[in-house]
Structures are given as C-alpha cells and as structure tokens.
Design a protein around this motif. Structure first.
Motif, short mmCIF file in Angstrom:
data_model
loop_
_atom_site.label_atom_id
_atom_site.label_comp_id
_atom_site.label_asym_id
_atom_site.label_seq_id
_atom_site.Cartn_x
_atom_site.Cartn_y
_atom_site.Cartn_z
N MET A 63 32.72 -5.57 47.35
CA MET A 63 33.42 -6.50 48.26
C MET A 63 33.22 -7.94 47.81
O MET A 63 34.07 -8.78 48.07
CB MET A 63 32.92 -6.31 49.69
N ALA A 64 32.11 -8.22 47.12
CA ALA A 64 31.84 -9.57 46.63
C ALA A 64 32.50 -9.82 45.27
O ALA A 64 32.35 -10.90 44.70
CB ALA A 64 30.33 -9.79 46.53
N GLY A 65 33.22 -8.81 44.75
CA GLY A 65 33.97 -9.00 43.51
C GLY A 65 33.26 -8.56 42.24
O GLY A 65 33.69 -8.92 41.15
N TYR A 66 32.18 -7.79 42.37
CA TYR A 66 31.45 -7.31 41.20
C TYR A 66 31.89 -5.89 40.86
O TYR A 66 31.76 -5.00 41.70
CB TYR A 66 29.94 -7.35 41.44
N PRO A 67 32.41 -5.65 39.64
CA PRO A 67 32.86 -4.30 39.28
C PRO A 67 31.69 -3.32 39.09
O PRO A 67 30.80 -3.58 38.30
CB PRO A 67 33.61 -4.50 37.95
N ILE A 68 31.73 -2.22 39.83
CA ILE A 68 30.73 -1.15 39.69
C ILE A 68 31.20 -0.25 38.56
O ILE A 68 32.30 0.28 38.60
CB ILE A 68 30.60 -0.34 41.00
N GLU A 69 30.34 -0.07 37.54
CA GLU A 69 30.73 0.73 36.38
C GLU A 69 30.22 2.16 36.44
O GLU A 69 30.85 3.06 35.92
CB GLU A 69 30.21 0.05 35.10
N ALA A 70 29.05 2.36 37.05
CA ALA A 70 28.49 3.71 37.10
C ALA A 70 27.41 3.78 38.17
O ALA A 70 26.73 2.80 38.45
CB ALA A 70 27.89 4.09 35.74
N ILE A 71 27.29 4.97 38.76
CA ILE A 71 26.18 5.29 39.65
C ILE A 71 25.65 6.64 39.20
O ILE A 71 26.40 7.61 39.13
CB ILE A 71 26.61 5.35 41.13
N GLU A 72 24.37 6.67 38.86
CA GLU A 72 23.77 7.90 38.34
C GLU A 72 22.60 8.31 39.21
O GLU A 72 21.74 7.48 39.54
CB GLU A 72 23.30 7.65 36.90
N ASP A 73 22.55 9.57 39.59
CA ASP A 73 21.45 10.12 40.38
C ASP A 73 20.31 10.48 39.42
O ASP A 73 20.45 11.38 38.60
CB ASP A 73 21.92 11.35 41.15
N CYS A 74 19.20 9.76 39.53
CA CYS A 74 18.05 9.98 38.65
C CYS A 74 16.92 10.70 39.39
O CYS A 74 15.75 10.42 39.18
CB CYS A 74 17.56 8.65 38.09
N THR A 75 17.24 11.61 40.28
CA THR A 75 16.34 12.43 41.08
C THR A 75 15.67 11.65 42.21
O THR A 75 16.01 11.85 43.35
CB THR A 75 15.27 13.14 40.23
N ASN A 76 14.72 10.75 41.91
CA ASN A 76 14.02 10.02 42.97
C ASN A 76 14.61 8.65 43.27
O ASN A 76 14.15 7.96 44.16
CB ASN A 76 12.54 9.85 42.60
N TYR A 77 15.59 8.25 42.47
CA TYR A 77 16.25 6.95 42.68
C TYR A 77 17.64 7.02 42.06
O TYR A 77 17.99 7.99 41.41
CB TYR A 77 15.44 5.80 42.05
N PHE A 78 18.43 5.98 42.27
CA PHE A 78 19.77 5.90 41.69
C PHE A 78 19.84 4.72 40.73
O PHE A 78 19.25 3.67 40.99
CB PHE A 78 20.82 5.72 42.79
N SER A 79 20.55 4.92 39.64
CA SER A 79 20.82 3.85 38.68
C SER A 79 22.24 3.36 38.92
O SER A 79 23.19 4.13 38.79
CB SER A 79 20.67 4.38 37.26
N LEU A 80 22.37 2.10 39.28
CA LEU A 80 23.67 1.47 39.53
C LEU A 80 23.94 0.48 38.40
O LEU A 80 23.10 -0.35 38.10
CB LEU A 80 23.61 0.72 40.86
N LYS A 81 25.09 0.63 37.75
CA LYS A 81 25.47 -0.30 36.69
C LYS A 81 26.62 -1.16 37.19
O LYS A 81 27.66 -0.63 37.58
CB LYS A 81 25.82 0.43 35.40
N VAL A 82 26.41 -2.46 37.18
CA VAL A 82 27.39 -3.40 37.70
C VAL A 82 27.63 -4.49 36.65
O VAL A 82 26.71 -4.96 36.02
CB VAL A 82 26.92 -3.98 39.07
N ARG A 83 28.90 -4.84 36.48
CA ARG A 83 29.31 -5.81 35.47
C ARG A 83 29.42 -7.20 36.08
O ARG A 83 29.95 -7.35 37.17
CB ARG A 83 30.66 -5.37 34.89
N CYS A 84 28.89 -8.19 35.38
CA CYS A 84 29.06 -9.58 35.80
C CYS A 84 30.50 -9.98 35.47
O CYS A 84 30.92 -9.85 34.32
CB CYS A 84 28.06 -10.45 35.04
N PRO A 85 31.29 -10.42 36.44
CA PRO A 85 32.70 -10.69 36.18
C PRO A 85 32.90 -11.76 35.11
O PRO A 85 32.14 -12.73 35.06
CB PRO A 85 33.25 -11.18 37.52
#
Length: 86
Positions: A63-85
């Motif tokens: 919503m703030a304008g940052y493109p989400i590139e990937a969300i990966e389930d790493c069992t005990n946590y999640f890895s979120l990859k976000v691109r700087c516009p």
C-alpha cells in the motif's frame, strides 16, 4: 548445445533485516525506514514471524508503494523480499 538464456530478476538481497520477535507495527516501521535508506532498485530481505507480522507487513508495504517480490516460508519464520522503488 547451450541452454537458452532466461531473463530473471535477481533475487539475491542487497540487504537483510531480521525482525523476528518484533511486534506490529514496529516491524513495518523498521522495514520502511531501511528501504528509505537503500538505493532505488535494490532488494531487501526481511525475516518476519508467522501470524500478524507476515499478514500485515507485506500488505502495508504494498500500500505504501513497495513492490513485494517474494514471500518464502522458512518453517519458523518467513522471508519477505521487497524491492526499493526506482
């Protein structure tokens, strides 16, 4: 015979932020501040807890304008990859 070349977006993060154990909305604020310090076009990997953090932070960033590139389930946590516009 060579393999055909494929154009892919580089998924290697330029920076990493471990926000496991950080409550909402502090994790969103810290992610946004880190992105504001980064060079346009670079990739940030954020580690988030399951539950509210992974449910809220990606939506808030999008919503703030940052493109989400990937969300990966790493069992005990999640890895979120976000691109700087750019």
């Amino acid at each position: 015979m060579s393999n055909p070349s494929f154009t892919t977006i580089d998924q290697t993060p330029d920076a990493q932020l471990d926000l496991r154990g950080t409550p909402c909305p502090i994790n969103f604020v810290r992610t946004k501040l880190r992105l504001e310090q980064m060079t346009p076009g670079t990739l940030l990997e954020v580690w988030l807890d399951p539950g509210e953090p992974i449910e809220q932070v990606p939506d808030s960033l999008a919503m703030a304008g940052y493109p989400i590139e990937a969300i990966e389930d790493c069992t005990n946590y999640f890895s979120l990859k976000v691109r700087c516009p750019a």
